[in-house]
Structures are given as structure tokens and as C-alpha cells.
Motif scaffolding. Sequence first.
Motif, short mmCIF file in Angstrom:
data_model
loop_
_atom_site.label_atom_id
_atom_site.label_comp_id
_atom_site.label_asym_id
_atom_site.label_seq_id
_atom_site.Cartn_x
_atom_site.Cartn_y
_atom_site.Cartn_z
N VAL A 20 34.66 72.47 31.52
CA VAL A 20 35.79 72.49 32.46
C VAL A 20 37.04 72.29 31.62
N ASP A 21 37.92 73.28 31.65
CA ASP A 21 39.10 73.20 30.78
C ASP A 21 40.25 73.96 31.42
N ILE A 22 41.43 73.48 31.16
CA ILE A 22 42.63 74.13 31.68
C ILE A 22 42.85 75.47 30.98
N ALA A 23 42.30 75.62 29.78
CA ALA A 23 42.48 76.85 29.01
C ALA A 23 41.24 77.73 29.17
N VAL A 65 32.62 63.30 28.80
CA VAL A 65 34.02 63.17 29.21
C VAL A 65 34.92 63.17 27.98
N GLY A 66 35.79 64.16 27.90
CA GLY A 66 36.68 64.27 26.74
C GLY A 66 38.07 63.75 27.05
N LYS A 67 38.93 63.79 26.03
CA LYS A 67 40.26 63.21 26.21
C LYS A 67 41.15 64.07 27.11
N GLY A 68 40.73 65.33 27.38
CA GLY A 68 41.48 66.14 28.35
C GLY A 68 41.42 65.52 29.74
N ALA A 69 40.30 64.86 30.06
CA ALA A 69 40.18 64.20 31.37
C ALA A 69 41.11 62.99 31.44
N ALA A 70 41.25 62.31 30.30
CA ALA A 70 42.17 61.16 30.25
C ALA A 70 43.61 61.66 30.33
N TYR A 71 43.91 62.68 29.54
CA TYR A 71 45.27 63.23 29.55
C TYR A 71 45.63 63.75 30.95
N GLY A 72 44.67 64.41 31.59
CA GLY A 72 44.91 65.01 32.91
C GLY A 72 44.90 63.99 34.05
N ARG A 73 44.80 62.70 33.71
CA ARG A 73 44.79 61.63 34.73
C ARG A 73 43.79 61.93 35.85
N ALA A 121 37.62 77.22 34.72
CA ALA A 121 39.01 77.11 34.25
C ALA A 121 39.83 76.45 35.34
N GLY A 122 40.42 75.31 35.02
CA GLY A 122 41.25 74.63 36.00
C GLY A 122 41.56 73.21 35.58
N ASP A 123 42.34 72.56 36.40
CA ASP A 123 42.69 71.16 36.14
C ASP A 123 41.48 70.28 36.44
N ILE A 124 41.17 69.36 35.55
CA ILE A 124 39.92 68.60 35.67
C ILE A 124 39.82 67.84 36.99
N GLY A 125 40.88 67.16 37.36
CA GLY A 125 40.84 66.39 38.60
C GLY A 125 40.54 67.30 39.79
N GLY A 182 50.17 74.45 31.40
CA GLY A 182 49.03 75.10 30.73
C GLY A 182 48.42 74.12 29.76
N ARG A 183 47.78 74.65 28.72
CA ARG A 183 47.19 73.74 27.72
C ARG A 183 48.34 73.07 26.95
N PRO A 184 48.35 71.75 26.90
CA PRO A 184 49.45 71.08 26.20
C PRO A 184 49.45 71.38 24.70
N LEU A 198 33.81 67.75 30.57
CA LEU A 198 35.13 67.68 31.19
C LEU A 198 36.21 67.43 30.13
N GLY A 199 37.00 68.43 29.81
CA GLY A 199 38.14 68.23 28.92
C GLY A 199 37.79 67.82 27.52
N GLY A 200 36.89 68.53 26.92
CA GLY A 200 36.55 68.30 25.51
C GLY A 200 36.13 69.64 24.92
N ARG A 201 36.53 69.90 23.71
CA ARG A 201 36.12 71.17 23.09
C ARG A 201 34.81 70.98 22.32
N LEU A 202 34.08 72.07 22.22
CA LEU A 202 32.80 72.02 21.49
C LEU A 202 33.09 72.23 20.01
N PRO A 206 31.30 59.35 26.77
CA PRO A 206 32.70 59.71 26.50
C PRO A 206 32.87 60.15 25.05
N THR A 207 33.84 61.01 24.79
CA THR A 207 34.24 61.25 23.40
C THR A 207 35.11 60.05 22.99
N PRO A 208 35.51 59.94 21.73
CA PRO A 208 36.24 58.73 21.32
C PRO A 208 37.45 58.40 22.21
P1 ADP Z 1 37.92 65.46 22.69
O1 ADP Z 1 38.55 65.27 21.35
O2 ADP Z 1 37.95 64.25 23.54
O3 ADP Z 1 36.57 66.10 22.58
P2 ADP Z 1 39.51 67.83 22.93
O4 ADP Z 1 40.86 67.52 22.39
O5 ADP Z 1 38.58 68.59 22.06
O6 ADP Z 1 38.85 66.50 23.49
O7 ADP Z 1 39.67 68.67 24.25
C1 ADP Z 1 40.60 68.38 25.25
C2 ADP Z 1 40.61 69.58 26.16
O8 ADP Z 1 41.17 69.19 27.41
C3 ADP Z 1 41.44 70.75 25.65
O9 ADP Z 1 40.62 71.88 25.50
C4 ADP Z 1 42.50 70.95 26.72
O10 ADP Z 1 42.78 72.31 26.95
C5 ADP Z 1 41.87 70.30 27.92
N1 ADP Z 1 42.78 69.78 28.93
C6 ADP Z 1 43.92 69.08 28.77
N2 ADP Z 1 44.44 68.75 29.96
C7 ADP Z 1 43.62 69.24 30.90
C8 ADP Z 1 43.62 69.22 32.32
N3 ADP Z 1 44.55 68.61 33.03
N4 ADP Z 1 42.60 69.86 32.95
C9 ADP Z 1 41.64 70.51 32.25
N5 ADP Z 1 41.58 70.53 30.91
C10 ADP Z 1 42.56 69.90 30.24
#
Ligand code: ADP
Length: 559
Positions: free
Chosen positions: A290-293, A206-214, A309-313, A146-148, A265-269, A232-234
Motif C-alpha cells: 500500500v503506497d501513495i506512489a 508497518v513502514g514509516k510511510g504509515a507514520a508519516y501519513g498519520r 495505490a492510495g493514502d494509507i489511512g 504525492g510522494r514526499p 503499509l508504507g514501506g518499500r521492498l 514495524p520497520t525501524p
Molecule cells: P521504511 O523505511 O519504514 O521501510 P520507506 O521509506 O521504504 O519506509 O517507505 C515509505 C513509503 O511510504 C514510501 O514508498 C512512500 O511513498 C510511502 N508513503 C508516504 N506517505 C504515504 C501516505 N500518506 N500514504 C501511502 N504511502 C505513503
Amino acid sequence: MSDIIAQSLVSLGVTHIFGIVGIPVIEVAEKCIARGIEFVAFRNEQAATYAATAYGYLTGKPGVALVVGGPGVVHALAGVENARANCFPLLLLAGSSETHQREKGAFQELNQVALLHPYTKIAVQPSSLSTVPDLIEKAYRSAYFGRPGATYIDLPADIIQAKLSSDSSLHYKRDPGPAPKSLADPERVRRAALALQRAKSPLLVVGKGAAYGRAERMVRNLHAVLKIPFLPTPMGKGVVPDSDELNISAARSAALKTADVILLLGGRLNWILHYGESPKFDPTVNIIQVDIAAEELGNNAGNPYLGLAGDIGSVCEQLLAEIVKINYRAPEISPLLVAGKRKNQLKAASLEDLSRKGPMLYQGVYKSIRDTLERVNKTRKVVYVSEGANTMDISRSSFPLEQPRTRLDAGTNATMGVGLGYAIAAKIAEPESLVVAIEGDSAFGFSAMEVETAVRTNLPMVIYVMNNSGVYHGVNPAAYDNVDKQPLPPTALQLNTEYHVLAQSLGARGFLATNFRELEFATERAVKSNLVCVINVIIDYGENKKLEFGWMASTKPKI
Ligand code: ADP
């Protein structure tokens, strides 16, 4: 039961633990080491738990931290909250006072479960020894399914010291494997694809969720067909290479302001993206999150009907299939945006050149570091860590990235003090890479003792301390001559602190750089040495601009 904890962690595939020991968890760490886990002993629980969170982000599996109770947990709360705020997976294990001494003023007594409960997905104290392996597995798995986020297991001293009766046997669960990848609702995917097709000025963020989600391969494939400008976000940098010609970071404000449809993709507003709201964004913009949560979809200016709602990849693959199906054609990119980007890039380049000629300023220093790294480091991937205010903000655009997960910065909470823990975690997670930490002098101060951790654990890295003798900008050196009459501002630090000497005393190599020649020399020597090196870069105090993060400017309402 120390060995039961160790065995539980080993069967889950844990190879590293970050922490600080003391009563009652010394034996837990010893048993973990005996079973082949590497225990990385820090100097402060904050840094240890920050390291565990970064390790979780970089590996996709929870970083595990072990600390003592009471004050140890209070310090570790910093890492727990960092994990929650950034959506990084973390499992914290902490000792606690004996259960039969509750409310008696026991040694380091604290209701740790209650303290950590609001910041964790699970915070639990096992009721007996036999429940420990299952609870550790559940907490480990929950941290990244789920959401890490963070999870917590409280280990009372009496449970740690208890012995299992000889007739009981325990079952240890295996590594739960990669986090499950969920697909988005196909009907929503279709609607999102249509919204993108109709857009006149679409933007990909493109947020860090896309990076985390590979998700880099899938994001790049989708982007190659969408052919729209992206930002990209930072920490989302590098998922799509910064060198891609559609990277519109240099005209970020204009791109945000003029977009009519945004695929996020994977960034919160949140504040980093100005809530997706006016005046930074067009008030009618359609934002497809697009977010896993699923609960994230529709937050602030997100469109709850279009969010996926789903895995970014996986969702990118779905979107790509749909886009191809509807014969998507990429719109023309606004010439104004392209011109704005070009203009800003030229401005930045001339600022870099200019600042190479005068006193040492961020832009010139970063150009020097970049050029020297390019010259002396041809093969190794560089992982940048950066924290501070100007130090971090300016470094973001000064060091373009071609690969994901190669930049760690202060993140969602703009947390100062993460740098050394992150650098240590990066070198452990990616031993082949060159870790370069670019630290503001104030930020470095939060965890400077961890230089000793890096030296002791033999983790080579290059640490720059951008020393302007202050928080944000520095203070005019003349002000230090007059402190009796005019006290220093609260942002002032001691003038020209000798961080390189501090580093030497901790076993690292220390370099002082007061000009570009010394800086180039130090960078080259540091990279080639393959040791822990601290380069104390004395930069100009700069002009006193308004104090705020560059990214905050500005969504403040006019009252
Ligand atoms: P940034 O700081 O880059 O804007 P955030 O930390 O605000 O990014 O957001 C990262 C988002 O990515 C979170 O809402 C998280 O739920 C989501 N996320 C993490 N892993 C995945 C994944 N595999 N698929 C989809 N969303 C993901």
C-alpha cells in the motif's frame, strides 16, 4: 526581493527555517525573521538540511532550509538526498552567483539546478522577480503532495537584490493545506481483502510511510479486526503499539520467512525489507503493497496486481470495510512463531540482566536508561533519535514505543550524522516532548558542533554518546599502547574521547558515565535539568564481530 521570498513563505504558513547564511542570502533570512519566521542557524548545512527533513517528517509539511550557493549547496545535497531517499518533504532555497557572471568563475559559482535535479521533484531558477512567489508555492506544495520528497529553488544574487517596479503587484498563494488523500481502486481492495482472508500465515508490516501519513488510528482499527502478527520497520514503530501482543518483532526472521500473504503499509521492498525476496522471505509469498506512489507497486517481490495505490489511512478504512463485508475470520497464529517470540524475549531479558552485572555493554546501558527514564519522566512523550551501527540496531529493540513518530534513526540510507539535526528538529516540532538522542561515538562526531546550535536556540535534550572509541565495535585499549608496532585499525577512534568536556565547552551540561551508578545519576540529572545535556557513556569495546549492519544479514547470494 528578499522580502518577497519572506512574504511567500509566510503566506504558505512556514514558521521555521533551518540553515546557514552568508552572501547572498543573509538579507533573505533577516526579512524572514522580521516577518516572524524563526531562523534556526546551524553550523553545517548537512545538519541544517537533515533537520529540515526530520521536521518535514514529523509535521507532515515541508521543512524549509536556506543556504548559500556553491559549497553550501554541496553540503545541503546531503539533506536533499536524505529527503529523496526517505520520502521526507523538504524545500531547499539557496543563493547562487549572479546570472550575468555565469561561466566567468563567479563567487561560489555552481550549476546548482543541474546538481540537484536528479534528487528533487522540482529544481528551478526563477527567470524574474515576479515569478518567485508562484515558484516557491509550487515547490513547497510539490514537496509534500504525492510522494514526499525534496524540491529546490535557486536564488541568484542579482534576483535577490533586484527591486520590483513600483507599478507591479504580486499575488501570494496561501497554505495549500494537508496533502490530498487518495483512495485505492475498489476492485483491487476487494482482491486484497480476499487474499488476506485466504492466507494461512498472514503478516502485517508497518513502514514509516504509515507514520508519516498519520495513519495510526486507521491502521490500528484495521489491525484490531485482522488480528494478525505485525512487524514495524525501524521508523514504523509505534504506529501499532510495540506492547501489542501481536507484535512479532522478537521473531522477525521467522515471521518474514513463514508469511504467505503480507500486507505492507508504507514501506518499500528495499534492503531494509530484504527486497521481499528469498532467502529471507518465502519465494511464493504474496506481498500487497500500500503506497501513495503507484510506481512502487510491484517493485522487487511486490505483487503488481494486488498493490493498492492510495493514502494509507484511507486505504486501511477501505480494506476494513471490505474485510467486514466478506466476514473475515482471523487465522490462528502459528504456535511456533509464538514460542519463538517468547524464547527470544527471554533471551533478550537475560542478556540485559547479565550485562548489568559485568562491564558496560549496550543492553545493560539501555536497560539502565529505560528504567531511569520511566522513573523520572512520568508524563512527557519521549522522542528517540538514534544513529550508529550497534548503538542504533540494539537501541531499536531496547526502547519499545507506544506512539508513532517517536523514533528517528539513520533511515533508508543508513546516514550517519543525522542525529543532532534530527534531535533539534524533534524538539522544535514537539516542544513538549523529551528528546533523547542515542548516538554512536562515530556518528556523533559528524555533527557534534550542533550541540552549540541546540544550546544557543534553547532546545533542551539528552544526548548519550555511546563511547567505545571506535566505528562499530571499539578496540581493545591495550592496542593503543602498541601503535608503533601494530597500527590501529581504520575503525579506531581516540581512546575515551572526553565528549562531555567538549559539550561543556559548547555551553551544554556534560556528564561522564563509566559505570551504571554514574549513568543513572547522569540520566536523572539530565532529564530534570531541562537543559542540553551530553552524557559520555564509556562502554566496553566488545568482541570483534563481522562488520555489517544487523539488518543487512544477509540476502547475499551464494556464489
Ligand atoms: P521504511 O523505511 O519504514 O521501510 P520507506 O521509506 O521504504 O519506509 O517507505 C515509505 C513509503 O511510504 C514510501 O514508498 C512512500 O511513498 C510511502 N508513503 C508516504 N506517505 C504515504 C501516505 N500518506 N500514504 C501511502 N504511502 C505513503
